[in-house]
Design a protein around this motif. Structure first.
Motif, PDB file in Angstrom:
ATOM      1  N   ASN A  16       7.462   0.624 -10.432  1.00  0.00           N
ATOM      2  CA  ASN A  16       8.530   0.676 -12.081  1.00  0.00           C
ATOM      3  C   ASN A  16       8.105   1.367 -13.018  1.00  0.00           C
ATOM      4  N   GLY A  17       6.242   2.622 -12.740  1.00  0.00           N
ATOM      5  CA  GLY A  17       5.961   3.302 -13.912  1.00  0.00           C
ATOM      6  C   GLY A  17       5.050   2.849 -14.734  1.00  0.00           C
ATOM      7  N   GLU A  18       4.347   1.228 -14.248  1.00  0.00           N
ATOM      8  CA  GLU A  18       3.406   0.730 -15.286  1.00  0.00           C
ATOM      9  C   GLU A  18       2.231   0.965 -14.443  1.00  0.00           C
ATOM     10  N   ILE A  19       1.438   0.576 -16.120  1.00  0.00           N
ATOM     11  CA  ILE A  19      -0.179   1.119 -15.661  1.00  0.00           C
ATOM     12  C   ILE A  19      -0.851   0.309 -15.287  1.00  0.00           C
ATOM     13  N   GLN A  20      -1.641   0.204 -14.052  1.00  0.00           N
ATOM     14  CA  GLN A  20      -1.202  -1.641 -13.438  1.00  0.00           C
ATOM     15  C   GLN A  20      -3.095  -2.172 -13.984  1.00  0.00           C
ATOM     16  N   GLY A  21      -4.027  -1.098 -14.080  1.00  0.00           N
ATOM     17  CA  GLY A  21      -5.082  -1.875 -13.755  1.00  0.00           C
ATOM     18  C   GLY A  21      -5.815  -2.651 -13.285  1.00  0.00           C
ATOM     19  N   CYS A  22      -6.387  -4.197 -13.305  1.00  0.00           N
ATOM     20  CA  CYS A  22      -6.306  -4.785 -12.697  1.00  0.00           C
ATOM     21  C   CYS A  22      -5.085  -6.063 -12.056  1.00  0.00           C
ATOM     22  N   LYS A  23      -3.822  -5.472 -12.704  1.00  0.00           N
ATOM     23  CA  LYS A  23      -2.635  -6.650 -12.774  1.00  0.00           C
ATOM     24  C   LYS A  23      -2.344  -6.588 -11.554  1.00  0.00           C
ATOM     25  N   ASP A  24      -1.649  -7.947 -10.783  1.00  0.00           N
ATOM     26  CA  ASP A  24      -1.750  -7.390  -9.077  1.00  0.00           C
ATOM     27  C   ASP A  24      -0.348  -7.415  -9.048  1.00  0.00           C
ATOM     28  N   TYR A  25       0.110  -6.489  -7.595  1.00  0.00           N
ATOM     29  CA  TYR A  25       0.953  -6.067  -7.799  1.00  0.00           C
ATOM     30  C   TYR A  25       1.285  -6.155  -6.278  1.00  0.00           C
ATOM     31  N   PRO A  26       2.989  -6.712  -5.463  1.00  0.00           N
ATOM     32  CA  PRO A  26       2.077  -6.022  -4.357  1.00  0.00           C
ATOM     33  C   PRO A  26       2.879  -4.915  -3.684  1.00  0.00           C
ATOM     34  N   LEU A  27       2.697  -4.550  -2.704  1.00  0.00           N
ATOM     35  CA  LEU A  27       3.147  -3.044  -1.848  1.00  0.00           C
ATOM     36  C   LEU A  27       5.216  -3.580  -1.803  1.00  0.00           C
ATOM     37  N   SER A  28       5.398  -1.898  -2.207  1.00  0.00           N
ATOM     38  CA  SER A  28       7.030  -1.613  -2.133  1.00  0.00           C
ATOM     39  C   SER A  28       6.968  -1.732  -0.851  1.00  0.00           C
ATOM     40  N   GLU A  29       8.609  -1.403  -0.556  1.00  0.00           N
ATOM     41  CA  GLU A  29       9.190  -1.269   0.534  1.00  0.00           C
ATOM     42  C   GLU A  29       8.214   0.440   1.453  1.00  0.00           C
ATOM     43  N   LEU A  30       8.491   1.468   0.523  1.00  0.00           N
ATOM     44  CA  LEU A  30       8.142   3.088   0.543  1.00  0.00           C
ATOM     45  C   LEU A  30       6.311   2.759   0.896  1.00  0.00           C
ATOM     46  N   GLY A  31       5.835   1.524   0.039  1.00  0.00           N
ATOM     47  CA  GLY A  31       4.491   1.326   0.663  1.00  0.00           C
ATOM     48  C   GLY A  31       4.024   0.759   1.876  1.00  0.00           C
ATOM     49  N   LYS A  32       4.795  -0.677   2.123  1.00  0.00           N
ATOM     50  CA  LYS A  32       4.442  -1.209   3.604  1.00  0.00           C
ATOM     51  C   LYS A  32       4.975   0.564   4.577  1.00  0.00           C
ATOM     52  N   ARG A  33       5.875   1.416   4.260  1.00  0.00           N
ATOM     53  CA  ARG A  33       5.250   2.252   5.356  1.00  0.00           C
ATOM     54  C   ARG A  33       4.535   3.275   5.635  1.00  0.00           C
ATOM     55  N   GLN A  34       3.935   3.851   4.318  1.00  0.00           N
ATOM     56  CA  GLN A  34       2.457   4.584   3.792  1.00  0.00           C
ATOM     57  C   GLN A  34       1.689   3.753   4.404  1.00  0.00           C
ATOM     58  N   VAL A  35       1.146   2.604   4.781  1.00  0.00           N
ATOM     59  CA  VAL A  35       0.743   1.847   5.091  1.00  0.00           C
ATOM     60  C   VAL A  35       0.426   1.762   6.418  1.00  0.00           C
ATOM     61  N   GLU A  36       1.073   1.771   7.488  1.00  0.00           N
ATOM     62  CA  GLU A  36       1.923   2.152   9.001  1.00  0.00           C
ATOM     63  C   GLU A  36       1.456   3.427   8.696  1.00  0.00           C
ATOM     64  N   SER A  37       1.553   4.509   8.373  1.00  0.00           N
ATOM     65  CA  SER A  37       1.248   5.717   8.849  1.00  0.00           C
ATOM     66  C   SER A  37       0.248   5.949   8.759  1.00  0.00           C
ATOM     67  N   VAL A  38      -0.630   5.478   7.376  1.00  0.00           N
ATOM     68  CA  VAL A  38      -2.263   5.601   7.603  1.00  0.00           C
ATOM     69  C   VAL A  38      -3.192   5.373   8.334  1.00  0.00           C
ATOM     70  N   ALA A  39      -2.563   3.991   8.724  1.00  0.00           N
ATOM     71  CA  ALA A  39      -3.415   2.825   9.997  1.00  0.00           C
ATOM     72  C   ALA A  39      -3.251   3.579  11.194  1.00  0.00           C
ATOM     73  N   ARG A  40      -2.034   4.072  11.613  1.00  0.00           N
ATOM     74  CA  ARG A  40      -2.430   5.273  12.602  1.00  0.00           C
ATOM     75  C   ARG A  40      -2.798   5.864  13.043  1.00  0.00           C
ATOM     76  N   TYR A  41      -2.915   6.406  11.578  1.00  0.00           N
ATOM     77  CA  TYR A  41      -4.007   8.133  11.427  1.00  0.00           C
ATOM     78  C   TYR A  41      -5.093   8.071  11.215  1.00  0.00           C
ATOM     79  N   LEU A  42      -5.247   6.499  11.389  1.00  0.00           N
ATOM     80  CA  LEU A  42      -6.895   6.423  11.059  1.00  0.00           C
ATOM     81  C   LEU A  42      -7.439   5.565  12.074  1.00  0.00           C
ATOM     82  N   LYS A  43      -5.971   5.705  13.342  1.00  0.00           N
ATOM     83  CA  LYS A  43      -6.740   5.186  15.009  1.00  0.00           C
ATOM     84  C   LYS A  43      -7.896   6.368  15.366  1.00  0.00           C
ATOM     85  N   ASN A  44      -7.485   7.473  14.983  1.00  0.00           N
ATOM     86  CA  ASN A  44      -8.766   8.521  15.012  1.00  0.00           C
ATOM     87  C   ASN A  44      -9.795   8.722  14.933  1.00  0.00           C
ATOM     88  N   ILE A  45     -10.386   7.900  13.486  1.00  0.00           N
ATOM     89  CA  ILE A  45     -11.122   8.247  13.012  1.00  0.00           C
ATOM     90  C   ILE A  45     -12.054   6.977  13.270  1.00  0.00           C
TER      91      ILE A  45
END
Length: 213
Positions: A16-45
Motif C-alpha cells: 500500500n506504499g505506507e512507511i511502516q516503522g514499528c507499525k505491525d502489518y501481515p505479509l501480502s500474498e506476494l510476500g508469502k510466495r517470496q518467503v517460500e522462495s527464500v526458505a527453499r534457497y536457505l535450505k542449502n545454507i
C-alpha cells in the motif's frame, strides 16, 4: 561467525506504499510466495540459530524459514524496524507534506519528535553485534529483520558511531539476504554480499506468466 541478515517478505504496508516503522502489518500474498522462495534457497545454507524481529511481517517470514531448516525462531525486539512515531502508516508523499524536514534528511534519521534517535539506534546496533559475538562466535546465525534496520546495521559495522553523518547507500529488498563473516582471528567483519535476491528470479518469471506484474 557467519551472519545472514534476511529482510521480511512483502507486507501489506509495502503493498500500500505506507512507511511502516514499528507499525505491525501481515505479509501480502506476494510476500508469502517470496518467503517460500527464500526458505527453499536457505535450505542449502548452514544455519545453527535463527532470530527474528517480533513484528508480524518478520516473524511470519522467520517461521517459514525455521520450518524449512528445522530451527526454533527466537524473537528479538532489538532487531525490529526503526521506530518512526508520527510517520508510521503514512505514504512517503504524506510525510513530505506534513514533515518538510524529511525532504532534506532521511525518513529513518529525521530527528522528528517521537521517532527513534540516531543515538538510540547506535546503541541498539552495538548491543546486537556485542551479543552475537558473545553468544555465537563460532556459529552460523540467521536474523530476519527489516530494510531500514539492516541498512543502518551495515553502516554501523563499516563506520561505527559516525554512521548518521554519512550517506547510506544500501538497498535492501524484500527477502534479500546479506552475508557477513567474522573470522576466528579477527573482530573485523567481512561482507560477502548484500541484498542477494536470486531466489526470487523464478518467482518473477511465474508472476509475469500469470499476470502478477
Amino acid at each position: 561467525m557467519n551472519l545472514y541478515l534476511i529482510r521480511h517478505g512483502e507486507s501489506l504496508g509495502n503493498l500500500n506504499g505506507e512507511i511502516q516503522g514499528c507499525k505491525d502489518y501481515p505479509l501480502s500474498e506476494l510476500g508469502k510466495r517470496q518467503v517460500e522462495s527464500v526458505a527453499r534457497y536457505l535450505k542449502n545454507i548452514e544455519l545453527n540459530y535463527l532470530y527474528s524481529s517480533d513484528l508480524t511481517r518478520a516473524y511470519d517470514t522467520a517461521k517459514v524459514i525455521g520450518q524449512a531448516k528445522g530451527l526454533t525462531v527466537h524473537k528479538w525486539e532489538k532487531v525490529r524496524e526503526v521506530h518512526l512515531g508520527p510517520l508510521q502508516g503514512l505514504s512517503r508523499n504524506e510525510i513530505y507534506e506534513q514533515f518538510p524536514a524529511t525532504l532534506k534528511r532521511s525518513i529513518l534519521t529525521s530527528g522528528i519528535n517521537g521517532t527513534e534517535t540516531t543515538d538510540a539506534l547506535t546503541k541498539r546496533c552495538q548491543y546486537v553485534i556485542d551479543q552475537l559475538q558473545l553468544a555465537h562466535e563460532n556459529d552460523d546465525v540467521g536474523i530476519v529483520s527489516h530494510g531500514g534496520f539492516i541498512s543502518i546495521l551495515l553502516m554501523y559495522l563499516l563506520t561505527g558511531d559516525q554512521w548518521p553523518t554519512l550517506h547510506r547507500p544500501f538497498q535492501i529488498q524484500n527477502t534479500s539476504i546479506t552475508h557477513i563473516e567474522w573470522s576466528k582471528n579477527s573482530n573485523k567483519p567481512l561482507i560477502h554480499y548484500t541484498n542477494r535476491t536470486q531466489h526470487l528470479e523464478s518467482l518473477m518469471d511465474d508472476q509475469s506468466q500469470v499476470g502478477f506484474l
